[in-house]
Design an enzyme around this catalytic site. Sequence first.
Site, PDB file in Angstrom:
ATOM      1  N   SER A 128     -15.504  32.787   9.913  1.00 30.96           N
ATOM      2  CA  SER A 128     -15.831  31.562  10.635  1.00 30.96           C
ATOM      3  C   SER A 128     -14.597  30.965  11.273  1.00 30.96           C
ATOM      4  O   SER A 128     -13.497  31.003  10.712  1.00 30.96           O
ATOM      5  CB  SER A 128     -16.458  30.533   9.692  1.00 30.96           C
ATOM      6  OG  SER A 128     -16.710  29.319  10.389  1.00 30.96           O
ATOM      7  N   LYS A 182     -21.682  32.665   4.033  1.00 32.18           N
ATOM      8  CA  LYS A 182     -21.511  32.427   5.474  1.00 32.18           C
ATOM      9  C   LYS A 182     -22.801  31.908   6.088  1.00 32.18           C
ATOM     10  O   LYS A 182     -22.789  31.043   6.983  1.00 32.18           O
ATOM     11  CB  LYS A 182     -21.072  33.722   6.166  1.00 32.18           C
ATOM     12  CG  LYS A 182     -20.926  33.612   7.695  1.00 32.18           C
ATOM     13  CD  LYS A 182     -19.955  32.518   8.105  1.00 32.18           C
ATOM     14  CE  LYS A 182     -19.453  32.679   9.540  1.00 32.18           C
ATOM     15  NZ  LYS A 182     -20.463  32.719  10.576  1.00 32.18           N
ATOM     16  N   HIS A 185     -22.978  28.327   5.205  1.00 33.57           N
ATOM     17  CA  HIS A 185     -21.978  27.666   6.046  1.00 33.57           C
ATOM     18  C   HIS A 185     -22.556  27.374   7.424  1.00 33.57           C
ATOM     19  O   HIS A 185     -22.440  26.258   7.958  1.00 33.57           O
ATOM     20  CB  HIS A 185     -20.740  28.559   6.172  1.00 33.57           C
ATOM     21  CG  HIS A 185     -19.802  28.177   7.287  1.00 33.57           C
ATOM     22  ND1 HIS A 185     -20.063  28.472   8.611  1.00 33.57           N
ATOM     23  CD2 HIS A 185     -18.618  27.516   7.286  1.00 33.57           C
ATOM     24  CE1 HIS A 185     -19.089  28.012   9.373  1.00 33.57           C
ATOM     25  NE2 HIS A 185     -18.198  27.428   8.586  1.00 33.57           N
ATOM     26  N   ASN A 186     -23.202  28.369   8.029  1.00 25.58           N
ATOM     27  CA  ASN A 186     -23.755  28.186   9.362  1.00 25.58           C
ATOM     28  C   ASN A 186     -24.909  27.192   9.362  1.00 25.58           C
ATOM     29  O   ASN A 186     -25.091  26.441  10.321  1.00 25.58           O
ATOM     30  CB  ASN A 186     -24.214  29.532   9.930  1.00 25.58           C
ATOM     31  CG  ASN A 186     -23.045  30.374  10.410  1.00 25.58           C
ATOM     32  OD1 ASN A 186     -21.912  30.177   9.974  1.00 25.58           O
ATOM     33  ND2 ASN A 186     -23.306  31.313  11.290  1.00 25.58           N
ATOM     34  N   GLU A 189     -23.372  23.947   9.353  1.00 23.00           N
ATOM     35  CA  GLU A 189     -22.840  23.757  10.716  1.00 23.00           C
ATOM     36  C   GLU A 189     -23.939  23.239  11.645  1.00 23.00           C
ATOM     37  O   GLU A 189     -23.711  22.315  12.438  1.00 23.00           O
ATOM     38  CB  GLU A 189     -22.291  25.086  11.227  1.00 23.00           C
ATOM     39  CG  GLU A 189     -21.744  25.074  12.630  1.00 23.00           C
ATOM     40  CD  GLU A 189     -21.314  26.472  13.062  1.00 23.00           C
ATOM     41  OE1 GLU A 189     -21.730  26.894  14.158  1.00 23.00           O
ATOM     42  OE2 GLU A 189     -20.580  27.131  12.304  1.00 23.00           O
TER      43      GLU A 189
END
Length: 481
Positions: A128, A182, A185-186, A189
């Site tokens: 990222s 991840k 995380h996205n 986001e």
Amino acid sequence: MKANIGLIGLAVMGQNLVLNMNDHGFKVAVYNRTTSTVDEFLAGPAKGTEVIGVHSLEALVESLETPRIVMLMVKAGDVVDQYIDKLVPLLAEGDIIVDGGNSLFTDTNRRTAALKDKHINYIGTGVSGGEEGARHGPSIMPGGNKAAWPTVKPIFQAISAQVNGEPCCEWVGDNGAGHYVKMVHNGIEYGDMQLICEAYQLLSEGLGLSADDMHAIFAEWNLGELSSYLIEITANILAYKDEDGLPLVDKILDTAGQKGTGKWTGINALDLGIPLTLIGESVFARCLSAQKDERVKAAAVLPTANKTFTGDQQTAINAIRDALYAAKIISYAQGFRLMREASKEYDLSLNYGEIALMWRGGCIIRSQFLNDIKQAYNTNPELENLLLADFFVSAMTKADAGWRKAVILGIELGIPTPAFSSALAYYDGYRTARLPANLLQAQRDYFGAHTYERTDKPRGEYFHTDWTGHGGKTASSTYTV
């Protein structure tokens, strides 16, 4: 001298990772399906470096020291499997394949197991930070076959972002753990970006502020508790002028794209029975934005609020700031709660403090309060929900009144705040000792004999009532998410 690592896929992320590795003293061999891209890279961005360009997978593998490390920076899905199938016959026992794309974690589970049977070590790693992060230091989240970690660790930790001398890269866990983290995380986001957009719309349409006014506000917010990469770039975007001197942001079409990781996060949350309301609304907000033509038609025929803001402007700005901060905490709380459930369900053994540490630098959601999240998990590694940590209890208490005012402002002015509102509903629901699900269970039992538990009986005992007098005593089966 042979290369330390090979990389396949020279799109912008792949190119920048190669240059980053080269800067840190690693010799990299590169291959791209369109071989002219290799030549253009060597003649352009990689000119004067130690990067080796090759035009075949055989040449790539031959150029690598053993154990060989081949990193894929290609489109997630079938393309990854196709490259794995081509590479396996060329590799030897103990060699390593790394997938640095945004692959679905279940695909990484499958690939790790399949390659282990072939004695090839597989790593699925989240990367990222976008173009800038890849070039100067991303957040890297590796998982898969841990036998490969000692070999790739020196490279990954060297090229990752550094915060207080600590690399934003550590082993996440077995199988698809890296890609799972991840993915979340996205999802966070998506939530962060939607929250900022709702604050922007309240400030611009609600309070009538100019792009320059909002630039100053976001720049000021970035100096305090909201300090983060996304707040920083928002301030920069609002200050950017087009060739005619007008704000470029006002000329950008209001239809958002997405690549699927936010959707995957929401689907997984439903599978695990975890309320991920804010991120879900953020995905749906992008979907609604894509219905541009339909929205334009609706705007012409459906009445709007047509109400003008008349209150104190600074008080409203402060309320929007509080809403942004409080809802952001909810986004992270929901994301970490999902990871906690996934760690149990999939046996990932995630370390939440280390995840917060990895996200402090390089990645898109890097922000000041990730330090507070790390501290919360350092204090209590078994923390059920971030909202129960002392720091966040205090933060939510302080922001509560302003958060509600901001949501009310949106309602009164007819400005949609799906993420602000859903986060507030979750917060109110989470801290409510008794929800109206008792009536819901009665309804389910009434029409479907689905049974219910009683407050005056032990948990695990189920009851059915013949509500109509002619429904019988037979109960239906039920399930719990």
